[in-house]
Design an enzyme around this catalytic site. Structure first.
Site, short mmCIF file in Angstrom:
data_model
loop_
_atom_site.label_atom_id
_atom_site.label_comp_id
_atom_site.label_asym_id
_atom_site.label_seq_id
_atom_site.Cartn_x
_atom_site.Cartn_y
_atom_site.Cartn_z
CD GLU B 47 24.13 40.64 32.31
OE1 GLU B 47 24.75 40.52 33.14
OE2 GLU B 47 22.52 40.12 32.63
CG ASP B 58 33.15 39.27 38.12
OD1 ASP B 58 32.36 39.01 37.37
OD2 ASP B 58 33.02 40.25 38.61
#
Lengths: 393, 260
Positions: B47, B58
């Site tokens: 990724e 995040d």
């Protein structure tokens, strides 16, 4: 034209709920239940009672005679600065704490810029005995010290946010992360008409008491519920949403939002999203944003921590796009002059945010018989240090 | 049309190791080197993170790497430039992961076409929700042989998981996040219930578990319930200014694949 949110959560092309799946359950629950709850007679009863007995509503509509004389036009001030905690922010937090309790939430989080929304949230959490965590950019923590101390005294935990520009945008990011990590017991009290649907509509409804009262008071004082124009400052845009709300369909009433130009809309130090922005997605909403060609969000600047935001509520993005409202921008310098003018003409020290609306009086054509209503969204108590340093008293 | 993600899950049904890194970190031009080294060391899927200024989903590690990557000068344009000839040296599936706004500014159609041209197999855009994707973009993704990988969490209802499984292609990203520990249960028990519940749903898409996977033990545990697992923050934080990329990647992947 319809300026309200549609069933998909959009105002024209703006809005929606661009949420990561981690927020889906909470947002979906809010979306399904907010109208049913806030329109119930039980909720309305509690909300109205608290607005009256606790917030001190209705807030006065004051005819500012010396300021009117100065500008040669009739100027009325909607005194949201006289609300408990010194701004319009409490209207929304009262609504949301009642809603959070109906949803069974026991932990409240909030973001704050100037600290007014943080204080308003900490206040209602103290009122209801609920745990309160406020995220605040580290820069704002230092420039709004009295509000930080107030929040702590009210029993809230204030968490300084050190990422990005250390201001409102970063505090909002951190509050969203908290909600993602605490998806069951927590309600996020967003302070403005921003974020995913249904927040913009929900917050606008809680703030709409401002224009509902304006109409009644104008009818009493001027014989007509319709002023010539309504002016309000816009960061995310909650006080403007409240001041515009019941006039949206009265097209004869001119609506003017004033953004923070900072050091000027042609400089890199501005927060005037509609002047320099373009459509994009931030904080789960499609709206106008200050951004680079690559889609990175640009750090805004304004002397006023409450307007220091690189986006704007989707409702305002749509009012701008459709032309229903006009948006101007006032610089730091113009705003400080407007603060001094109101202080010495009327004996009212306004918040930096609200003074953006006052500064616009120098930018528009007003006729002697015009009725101009300015939403004086907050008191200048929190800004005394800035004022004392700038004016040298 | 053949897609490398489908091919991977056809030939390998468990212990799939997927690794995330932030493009432009630690140095602007490390992207290709990191991808090549990950493949060389046996990683199954990569990724490639495109940094965003406001990564709301995040934690601190990826916030920091994203901030540094942007400071280094990373952009979506530059990332595509760096990846232009990646298929000459790399054959495992590549997925682009990031936030929607940079893609929206690039143009969703242009983004999908560019991915197709380069040989990117999927995209993970957490803040592109299911309904917006289905209403506006699914045909564009499909036309460009690009899988849109969707997330599920411990809070996602069964009905919604079925809906996501129907709309998703490639694999389902199972967020392990166990921050809610229902009625007096320990984190591990709660997570076990969630993993087993999903396993028993027998979804059409393969499942890969992400969030909180950081070493051999957590990787092996996740692989008991899903086809594989994703490691992000732990890999990003393993970079160290004094060490070469080769050594960092080799050491890291070795630690994940072999018990301590």
């Amino acid at each position: 034209m319809n300026y309200q949110v549609n069933e998909k959560g959009y105002y024209g092309e703006f809005g929606g709920a661009w949420i990561p799946e981690m927020m889906y359950t909470n947002i979906d629950e809010l979306k399904r239940r907010y109208l049913e709850i806030i329109e119930s007679s039980e909720f309305k009863g509690e909300f109205d009672q608290l607005l009256k007995d606790y917030v001190g509503r209705p807030s006065p509509l004051y005819f500012a005679s010396r300021l009117s004389e100065h500008y040669g036009s009739k100027i009325y001030l909607k005194r949201e600065d006289l609300n408990h905690t010194g701004s319009h922010k409490l209207n929304n937090t009262i609504g949301q704490i009642l809603l959070a309790q109906k949803l069974g939430k026991t932990r409240i989080i909030a973001e704050t810029g100037a600290g007014q929304h943080g204080v308003a949230t900490a206040t209602v959490c103290a009122l209801k005995g609920v745990q309160c965590i406020v995220y605040m950019g580290a820069l704002d923590v230092s420039r709004q010290a009295p509000n930080v101390k107030k929040m702590k005294m009210l029993g809230a935990e204030v968490i300084p946010v050190h990422s990005g520009n250390k201001t409102l945008k970063d505090a909002t990011n951190e509050a969203m992360r908290d909600w993602i990590n605490n998806p069951v017991d927590t309600h996020y009290i967003i302070g403005s008409v921003v974020g995913p649907h249904p927040y913009p509509d929900m917050v606008a409804r809680f703030q709409s008491v401002i224009s509902a009262e304006m109409k009644k008071q104008l009818l009493e004082q001027t014989g007509s519920e319709f002023p010539t124009r309504v002016l309000a400052c816009v960061g995310g845009g909650s006080n403007a949403a409240g001041a515009f709300y019941h006039f949206l369909d009265d097209e004869q009433v001119e609506l003017i939002g004033i953004e923070a130009a900072g050091k000027g809309v042609d400089t890199d130090e501005t927060a005037a999203t509609l002047s320099v922005g373009s459509p994009g997605v931030l904080h789960s909403s499609k709206t106008m944003l200050m951004q680079t060609d690559d889609g990175q969000i640009v750090e805004p600047y304004s002397i006023s921590a409450g307007l220091d935001y690189p986006g704007i509520g989707p409702m305002h993005a749509n009012l701008h796009k459709t032309g229903r409202a006009k948006f101007l921008a006032a610089t730091d310098e113009e705003v400080l002059q407007a603060v001094l003018l109101l202080t010495q003409k009327e004996g009212i020290i306004p918040a930096l945010e609200s003074a953006h609306a006052l500064a616009a009086l120098d930018k528009i054509d007003m006729k002697p018989d015009d009725v101009n209503v300015i939403n004086l969204s907050g008191s200048g108590n929190k800004d005394m240090e800035t004022y004392l340093n700038y004016f040298g008293y | 049309m053949n897609n490398r993600i489908n091919t991977l899950f056809e030939k390998k049904t468990n212990n799939i190791l997927s690794v995330y890194f932030t493009a432009g970190f630690p140095n602007l031009n490390d992207t290709v080197k990191i991808i090549q080294e990950l493949e060389k060391n046996g990683v199954d899927l990569i990724e490639v993170g495109m940094p965003f200024s406001d990564p709301t989903a995040d934690g601190p590690t990826i916030q920091k790497s994203s901030e540094l990557a942007l400071k280094n000068g990373m952009s979506l344009n530059l990332l595509f430039e760096q990846l232009k000839t990646i298929r000459k040296s790399v054959s495992i599936p590549l997925v682009i992961m990031g936030y929607f706004n940079p893609v929206y500014q690039y143009g969703v159609k242009a983004f999908c076409e560019k991915c197709n041209e380069i040989g990117i197999d999927g995209a993970i855009l957490p803040d592109l929700p299911l309904d917006e994707f289905e209403a506006e973009y699914s045909s564009t993704f499909e036309a460009n042989n690009l899988h849109n990988i969707l997330l599920i969490t411990p809070q996602t209802s069964e009905a919604r998981i079925r809906q996501i499984d129907a709309a998703c292609s490639g694999f389902i990203y199972m967020v392990s996040s166990s921050s809610t520990t229902g009625a007096g249960k320990k984190v591990e028990d709660f997570q076990k219930d969630y993993f087993e519940r999903i396993k028993n749903m027998k979804l059409k898409n393969p499942t890969v578990i992400g969030f909180g996977i950081s070493d051999n033990a957590t990787f092996a545990n996740a692989c008991k319930y899903a086809h594989g697992a994703i490691i992000g923050s732990a890999f990003v934080s393993s970079f160290n200014a004094d060490r070469k990329i080769e050594k960092t990647v080799t050491q890291f992947v070795k630690n994940i694949l072999s018990p301590a």
